[in-house]
Design a protein around this motif. Sequence first.
Motif, PDB file in Angstrom:
ATOM      1  N   VAL A  62       0.715  -1.151   0.014  1.00  0.00           N
ATOM      2  CA  VAL A  62       0.053   0.334  -0.133  1.00  0.00           C
ATOM      3  C   VAL A  62       0.829   1.303  -0.024  1.00  0.00           C
ATOM      4  CG1 VAL A  62      -1.550   1.398   1.511  1.00  0.00           C
ATOM      5  CG2 VAL A  62      -1.964  -1.139   0.961  1.00  0.00           C
ATOM      6  N   PHE A  63       1.956   1.369   0.920  1.00  0.00           N
ATOM      7  CA  PHE A  63       2.923   2.386   0.850  1.00  0.00           C
ATOM      8  C   PHE A  63       3.536   2.799  -0.154  1.00  0.00           C
ATOM      9  CE2 PHE A  63       3.263   1.639   5.955  1.00  0.00           C
ATOM     10  CZ  PHE A  63       2.086   2.171   5.976  1.00  0.00           C
ATOM     11  N   GLU A  64       4.028   1.651  -1.024  1.00  0.00           N
ATOM     12  CA  GLU A  64       4.693   1.869  -2.048  1.00  0.00           C
ATOM     13  C   GLU A  64       4.044   1.701  -3.474  1.00  0.00           C
ATOM     14  OE1 GLU A  64       7.752  -1.398  -1.759  1.00  0.00           O
ATOM     15  OE2 GLU A  64       8.823  -0.278  -0.190  1.00  0.00           O
ATOM     16  N   SER A  65       2.428   1.768  -3.424  1.00  0.00           N
ATOM     17  CA  SER A  65       1.808   1.811  -4.738  1.00  0.00           C
ATOM     18  C   SER A  65       0.983   3.007  -4.832  1.00  0.00           C
ATOM     19  CB  SER A  65       1.188   0.467  -5.072  1.00  0.00           C
ATOM     20  OG  SER A  65       2.019  -0.678  -4.745  1.00  0.00           O
ATOM     21  N   PRO A  66       1.452   4.172  -4.764  1.00  0.00           N
ATOM     22  CA  PRO A  66       0.776   5.390  -4.832  1.00  0.00           C
ATOM     23  C   PRO A  66      -0.565   5.456  -6.078  1.00  0.00           C
ATOM     24  CG  PRO A  66       2.735   5.939  -5.199  1.00  0.00           C
ATOM     25  CD  PRO A  66       2.746   4.586  -4.862  1.00  0.00           C
ATOM     26  N   SER A  67       0.116   4.817  -6.993  1.00  0.00           N
ATOM     27  CA  SER A  67      -0.840   4.931  -8.155  1.00  0.00           C
ATOM     28  C   SER A  67      -2.116   4.184  -7.743  1.00  0.00           C
ATOM     29  CB  SER A  67      -0.146   4.563  -9.511  1.00  0.00           C
ATOM     30  OG  SER A  67       0.177   3.162  -9.207  1.00  0.00           O
ATOM     31  N   TYR A  68      -2.050   3.249  -6.962  1.00  0.00           N
ATOM     32  CA  TYR A  68      -3.272   2.403  -6.684  1.00  0.00           C
ATOM     33  C   TYR A  68      -4.222   3.058  -5.328  1.00  0.00           C
ATOM     34  CZ  TYR A  68      -1.951  -1.122  -9.818  1.00  0.00           C
ATOM     35  OH  TYR A  68      -1.561  -1.898 -10.894  1.00  0.00           O
ATOM     36  N   TYR A  81       7.580  16.213   9.652  1.00  0.00           N
ATOM     37  CA  TYR A  81       7.299  14.925   8.884  1.00  0.00           C
ATOM     38  C   TYR A  81       5.850  14.602   8.359  1.00  0.00           C
ATOM     39  CZ  TYR A  81      12.206  14.067  10.133  1.00  0.00           C
ATOM     40  OH  TYR A  81      13.480  14.404  10.492  1.00  0.00           O
ATOM     41  N   ILE A  82       4.984  15.215   8.947  1.00  0.00           N
ATOM     42  CA  ILE A  82       3.713  14.927   8.536  1.00  0.00           C
ATOM     43  C   ILE A  82       3.063  15.037   7.191  1.00  0.00           C
ATOM     44  CG2 ILE A  82       1.099  15.514   8.816  1.00  0.00           C
ATOM     45  CD1 ILE A  82       2.231  14.152  11.005  1.00  0.00           C
ATOM     46  N   PRO A  83       3.887  15.960   6.409  1.00  0.00           N
ATOM     47  CA  PRO A  83       3.676  15.927   5.025  1.00  0.00           C
ATOM     48  C   PRO A  83       4.068  14.802   4.009  1.00  0.00           C
ATOM     49  CG  PRO A  83       4.300  17.989   5.637  1.00  0.00           C
ATOM     50  CD  PRO A  83       4.692  17.026   6.949  1.00  0.00           C
ATOM     51  N   HIS A  84       5.078  14.199   4.685  1.00  0.00           N
ATOM     52  CA  HIS A  84       5.914  12.844   4.217  1.00  0.00           C
ATOM     53  C   HIS A  84       5.136  11.711   4.473  1.00  0.00           C
ATOM     54  CE1 HIS A  84       8.865  15.728   3.053  1.00  0.00           C
ATOM     55  NE2 HIS A  84       8.781  16.040   3.901  1.00  0.00           N
ATOM     56  N   CYS A  85       4.468  11.748   5.367  1.00  0.00           N
ATOM     57  CA  CYS A  85       3.567  10.583   6.123  1.00  0.00           C
ATOM     58  C   CYS A  85       2.515   9.926   4.976  1.00  0.00           C
ATOM     59  CB  CYS A  85       2.874  10.806   7.253  1.00  0.00           C
ATOM     60  SG  CYS A  85       2.431   9.573   8.425  1.00  0.00           S
ATOM     61  N   PRO A  86       2.636   8.478   4.645  1.00  0.00           N
ATOM     62  CA  PRO A  86       1.618   8.181   3.581  1.00  0.00           C
ATOM     63  C   PRO A  86       0.287   8.634   3.747  1.00  0.00           C
ATOM     64  CG  PRO A  86       2.963   6.532   4.372  1.00  0.00           C
ATOM     65  CD  PRO A  86       3.408   7.594   5.368  1.00  0.00           C
ATOM     66  N   LYS A 127      11.645 -15.296  -3.183  1.00  0.00           N
ATOM     67  CA  LYS A 127      12.666 -15.187  -3.947  1.00  0.00           C
ATOM     68  C   LYS A 127      12.230 -14.676  -5.538  1.00  0.00           C
ATOM     69  CE  LYS A 127      15.778 -18.961  -2.324  1.00  0.00           C
ATOM     70  NZ  LYS A 127      16.102 -18.336  -0.933  1.00  0.00           N
ATOM     71  N   ILE A 128      10.976 -14.837  -5.764  1.00  0.00           N
ATOM     72  CA  ILE A 128      10.618 -14.345  -6.929  1.00  0.00           C
ATOM     73  C   ILE A 128      10.429 -12.667  -6.702  1.00  0.00           C
ATOM     74  CG2 ILE A 128       8.687 -14.343  -8.603  1.00  0.00           C
ATOM     75  CD1 ILE A 128       8.564 -17.267  -7.885  1.00  0.00           C
ATOM     76  N   LYS A 129      10.998 -11.768  -7.507  1.00  0.00           N
ATOM     77  CA  LYS A 129      10.623 -10.449  -7.471  1.00  0.00           C
ATOM     78  C   LYS A 129       9.580 -10.076  -8.447  1.00  0.00           C
ATOM     79  CE  LYS A 129      14.229  -9.901  -4.824  1.00  0.00           C
ATOM     80  NZ  LYS A 129      14.043 -10.039  -3.523  1.00  0.00           N
ATOM     81  N   MET A 130       8.395  -9.673  -7.913  1.00  0.00           N
ATOM     82  CA  MET A 130       7.238  -9.545  -8.509  1.00  0.00           C
ATOM     83  C   MET A 130       6.536  -8.197  -8.102  1.00  0.00           C
ATOM     84  SD  MET A 130       3.833 -11.773  -9.879  1.00  0.00           S
ATOM     85  CE  MET A 130       4.710 -12.695 -10.906  1.00  0.00           C
ATOM     86  N   SER A 131       6.300  -7.162  -8.744  1.00  0.00           N
ATOM     87  CA  SER A 131       5.331  -6.089  -8.279  1.00  0.00           C
ATOM     88  C   SER A 131       4.010  -6.410  -8.018  1.00  0.00           C
ATOM     89  CB  SER A 131       5.560  -4.744  -9.241  1.00  0.00           C
ATOM     90  OG  SER A 131       4.766  -5.215 -10.333  1.00  0.00           O
TER      91      SER A 131
END
Length: 186
Positions: free
Chosen positions: A114-120, A139-144, A170-174
């Motif tokens: 969730v944190f690393e998928s802002p487009s979703y 830091y609030i503006p940088h908080c997700p 071991k499988i790297k999949m987004s």
Amino acid sequence: MLADKEMAVRKKSEALNFRVSPMFKTYLEGAANAMGKTSTQLVEDAVIDIAEEIYIDPHILEISDQFLKGRPLSLRVALTVAYVPGEPILTKLRTAYIADIALSVRDRIVAKTVFESPSYFAGETRIFSVSDGIIAEEYIPHCPAIDVDEVSKSMPSLEAYAAFKEKNSKIKMSYESFLEMTVEDQ
């Protein structure tokens, strides 16, 4: 401050069902009777004591010095301040942000996704606000900031992705690739 927040947390009760050995049940009932408590009270007290003894290494510098007041962050305090009544998704994301050790591997994967998928999942709801007093104001503006409804609607795919990642570390999949793969399978 903590006592007030805990009172809000304890308004409703949750049912837990788990199996224990007959001997453990005997110990639990005997100890509860000896202490003049119910079995539930005894278990709650013991778990709260343990949570107070577990310290979180605040790996993020964003935690406010005014909040920490020079003391270590206990799991109990972290979980108490992460809790948002009636908002299990927000609670889990807040927990992931300040005390990810308290989450299962799958829940950590879901939160990270969730944190690393802002487009979703980007939205208007910051997981922490200035009024919480937990994250330093600068830091609030940088908080997700997330769209809780979108995360909620996507929970089945997020949980499936987390299960896949856990079993296939071991499988790297987004997440996006996973979604494409699962759509093709249908």
